[in-house]
Design a protein around this motif. Structure first.
Motif, PDB file in Angstrom:
ATOM      1  N   ARG A 190       0.933  -1.075   0.070  1.00 15.05           N
ATOM      2  CA  ARG A 190      -0.163   0.035  -0.003  1.00 15.05           C
ATOM      3  C   ARG A 190       0.890   1.224   0.094  1.00 15.05           C
ATOM      4  N   LEU A 221      -4.028  -0.064  -3.612  1.00  8.86           N
ATOM      5  CA  LEU A 221      -4.931   0.846  -4.310  1.00  8.86           C
ATOM      6  C   LEU A 221      -5.122   2.281  -4.227  1.00  8.86           C
ATOM      7  N   ARG A 228      -6.474   3.340  -0.317  1.00  9.56           N
ATOM      8  CA  ARG A 228      -7.766   2.485   0.373  1.00  9.56           C
ATOM      9  C   ARG A 228      -7.159   1.500   1.073  1.00  9.56           C
ATOM     10  N   ARG A 229      -7.586   1.464   2.371  1.00 12.19           N
ATOM     11  CA  ARG A 229      -7.359   0.459   3.517  1.00 12.19           C
ATOM     12  C   ARG A 229      -8.474  -0.397   3.663  1.00 12.19           C
ATOM     13  N   GLY A 230      -9.742  -0.083   3.396  1.00 12.18           N
ATOM     14  CA  GLY A 230     -10.930  -1.080   3.663  1.00 12.18           C
ATOM     15  C   GLY A 230     -11.264  -1.050   5.159  1.00 12.18           C
ATOM     16  N   ASN A 233      -8.972  -3.176   6.986  1.00 12.58           N
ATOM     17  CA  ASN A 233      -7.535  -2.825   6.657  1.00 12.58           C
ATOM     18  C   ASN A 233      -6.866  -3.658   5.670  1.00 12.58           C
ATOM     19  N   ALA A 235      -7.716  -4.191   2.537  1.00 13.74           N
ATOM     20  CA  ALA A 235      -7.704  -3.965   0.870  1.00 13.74           C
ATOM     21  C   ALA A 235      -6.304  -4.014   0.156  1.00 13.74           C
ATOM     22  N   GLY A 236      -6.548  -4.907  -0.783  1.00 10.18           N
ATOM     23  CA  GLY A 236      -5.280  -5.372  -1.465  1.00 10.18           C
ATOM     24  C   GLY A 236      -4.584  -6.785  -1.381  1.00 10.18           C
ATOM     25  N   VAL A 297     -12.496  -1.743 -10.394  1.00 12.05           N
ATOM     26  CA  VAL A 297     -12.164  -0.408 -10.087  1.00 12.05           C
ATOM     27  C   VAL A 297     -12.098   0.447 -11.130  1.00 12.05           C
TER      28      VAL A 297
END
Length: 386
Positions: A190, A221, A228-230, A233, A235-236, A297
């Motif tokens: 990230r 992302l 973007r963490r989500g 946390n 995301a990715g 996305v």
């Protein structure tokens, strides 16, 4: 940025001298379209907190005393970025203007015995870099940390398959206690995406997918200019789902015609038919997974980083062609190689620290992240391996 009326006047004045260089009150007032009195008051505030000082005055052509000039005191404090991995630990130090003053690489934490020993190694590496730079710990305003794993917003490692000893450990709090300053921690891929967006190939786009393809496949992302963490946390963390058949349960890439991806690429270049066939299949499956991400996305750009990106056009050109076969739409998403390479995550950690702890770094609220100026790649002082 300098004329952004939503920022406090003191911040706008600080940005003028930080990012443009020394200036007089009159020059700042004209640029920002403010009164001299407002700028003079702002400069008094900035002087009180140590962000500006008198700049050398050059003799003017006219008679009379030259106007007083102010410069930004970038060396009044420093910010540290750290990228922690099993193979290497990279430490980068920047002044308050974003100029990198030192960048060193050390052995990773793979051989350290336990969680505490691994942390001690990282602390020693940071201290060694500060000492080599003649920077006392008291002048460090903040530290940003990149590491492999899922990290919550407070800096605690939720889980890490790469450094499992740190799962559940609040690395941020441990480092904050060691250096007596705020510490921000996030996932390495990230933060590599953050670096490519802030000072790499994706500076002009606000929606991008960064894909690290090395020993593992992972994603960073950027949406709307922010990482973007989500909600969890995570995301990715898409390696096992988006690229089935390419990775193991731990996300590790598997190869059959060579011990590593680099060896498979080398054998394919040398004409090894089995390696060339495996590489073609790998690229096609990778492109299929990227197509899924792109259509989910709809980014402006896909950036490929990680170790295999070093294969450059042997990898990227066929990947572009394969991607186009999996996206049947009237547009093409640019797919480019990362600019920062192995240095991306450490510089992303630096950006992250500037963004998260601006008030502590500048003693002033709402100061944007400075332009980060890395050391030249061919400079002998950039990195020293220990």
């Amino acid at each position: 940025m300098f004329r952004n009326s939503t920022l406090p006047i003191a911040v706008r004045a600080a940005l003028h001298v930080r990012d443009r260089g020394s200036a007089t009150v009159t020059e700042i007032a004209q640029t920002l379209e403010l009164s001299r009195t407002s700028v003079e008051n702002a400069m008094g505030t900035l002087s009180d907190i140590g962000l500006i000082a008198d700049a050398p005055v050059t003799s003017g052509r006219g008679a009379g005393r030259p106007a007083r000039r102010f410069s930004f005191e970038g060396r009044s404090g420093f910010v540290v970025g750290v990228d922690i991995g099993v193979a290497s630990v990279r430490v980068v130090i920047a002044d308050l203007a974003g100029h990198v003053v030192r960048h060193e690489s050390f052995n990773g934490v793979a051989l350290s015995r336990d969680a505490a020993d691994k942390l001690a190694v990282v602390i020693d590496d940071i201290r060694s870099t500060l000492t080599a730079s003649a920077i006392p710990t008291s002048r460090v305003r903040a530290v940003g940390v990149s590491l492999p794993g899922i990290v919550d917003d407070a800096g605690r490692v939720t889980t890490s398959v790469v450094i499992p000893e740190w799962s559940g450990v609040d690395i941020g709090a441990q480092l904050s206690a060691a250096f007596d300053c705020p510490v921000s921690v996030d996932n390495g891929v990230r933060l590599a995406a953050v670096a490519e967006h802030h000072l790499g190939v994706a500076q002009l786009v606000d929606d991008m997918v960064y894909l690290s393809v090395g020993n593992r496949i992972a994603m960073g992302l950027i949406l709307g200019g922010r990482a973007r963490r989500g909600i969890h946390n995570a995301a990715g963390d898409i390696g096992r789902l988006a690229f089935p058949g390419l990775v193991t349960e731990t996300g590790q890439l598997t190869w059959h015609s060579g011990a590593s991806g680099e060896e498979v690429f080398s054998r394919a270049r040398a004409g090894d038919a089995a390696a060339a066939e495996e590489l073609a299949g790998f690229i096609d499956q990778l492109a299929r997974g990227i197509a899924t991400l792109v259509l989910t996305v709809d980014p402006a750009m896909v950036v490929i980083g990680g170790g295999l990106s070093a294969a450059h056009e042997q990898f990227l050109d066929p990947l572009r062609r394969a991607l186009s076969t999996h996206i049947d739409l009237p547009f093409a998403v640019p797919l480019v190689g990362a600019r920062l390479g192995a240095e991306a995550a450490s510089h992303g950690a630096l950006v992250f620290a500037f963004r998260r702890h601006a008030a502590e770094i500048y003693r002033l609220d709402d100061v944007p992240v400075p332009p980060i100026t890395p050391l030249p790649a061919d400079n002998a002082a950039v990195a020293e391996t220990h």
